[in-house]
Design an enzyme around this catalytic site. Structure first.
Site: not given
Length: 225
Positions: A59-62, A101
């Site tokens: 997930t791109e928020n890390g 990320s």
């Protein structure tokens, strides 16, 4: 990743529900893949992945190692995906800076991403961040990075908009997210391949290829044995 020798048509079946579309996508993701699930409908795919598949969700928020959507006592509001939906973590999950990320996304380290869309063109162009309407709020997020950085881009969407217009089109009329990046489109009525050769129908649900051809402005090909 599954492709049968010929197009499968199921005119007597019902169109797929959102969860059934998600399950179809989960079936087609190769074991061991690193996968990003976009905001909205694609999040449902996490609920249909086999525990033994070895698929790692990013997930791109890390976060790497995201599990299914959280419910009940499993909800932790500090543990969310990029769409701010509470999720679970699997054993071995890791957390990292937003910049790291995006380096994963831009560096070609993701095997598959699943995105929603407003439009997909017959050659795989993607428009999913803005309709161009004066009162619409643009929300590109990391979609451009994912569309270009992932090795395979799957789109999960309804085939037709609320006004009945097709979302699989000859050319996108909305602002583009990426060019020639979408390889597969999963909808309630059919699953399609898109690319340089145009649109190929893999399977249909509650309709036939000929019926779809009357509602879409793109030429439709069948898989040939």
């Amino acid at each position: 990743m599954t492709t049968d020798d010929r197009t499968t048509e199921r005119p007597d079946a019902a169109p797929l529900t959102r969860d059934e579309i998600a399950a179809t996508i989960a079936r087609d993701i190769p074991d061991g893949s690193y996968v990003n699930l976009g905001i909205g409908l694609p999040t449902l795919v996490s609920n249909h992945l086999s525990p033994g598949s070895g698929i790692v969700l990013h997930t791109e928020n890390g976060m790497l190692g995201m599990g299914p959507v959280a419910a009940g006592d499993d909800i932790d509001h500090d543990l969310i995906n990029a769409g701010k939906i509470p999720v679970t973590e699997l054993p071995g999950a890791s957390y990292f800076h937003h910049a790291d990320s995006f380096a994963m996304m831009r560096g070609g380290h993701l095997d598959v991403c699943v995105l929603g869309a407003f439009q997909v063109s017959e050659h795989g162009d993607l428009a999913n961040w803005h309709t161009g309407a004066p009162d619409a709020i643009p929300a590109v997020g990391g979609a451009m990075d994912l569309a270009i950085g992932a090795k395979d881009v799957f789109v999960m969407m309804n085939l037709f908009a609320k006004d009945g217009s097709a979302k699989l089109v000859p050319h996108c009329t909305y602002p583009l997210t990426g060019l020639a990046c979408v390889s597969r489109v999963y909808t309630e009525h059919a699953t399609f391949l898109t690319g340089p050769d145009g649109v190929t129908v893999l399977e249909t649900f509650g309709t036939t290829v000929d019926e779809l051809a009357t509602r879409l402005d793109v030429p439709l090909r069948r898989l040939q044995p």
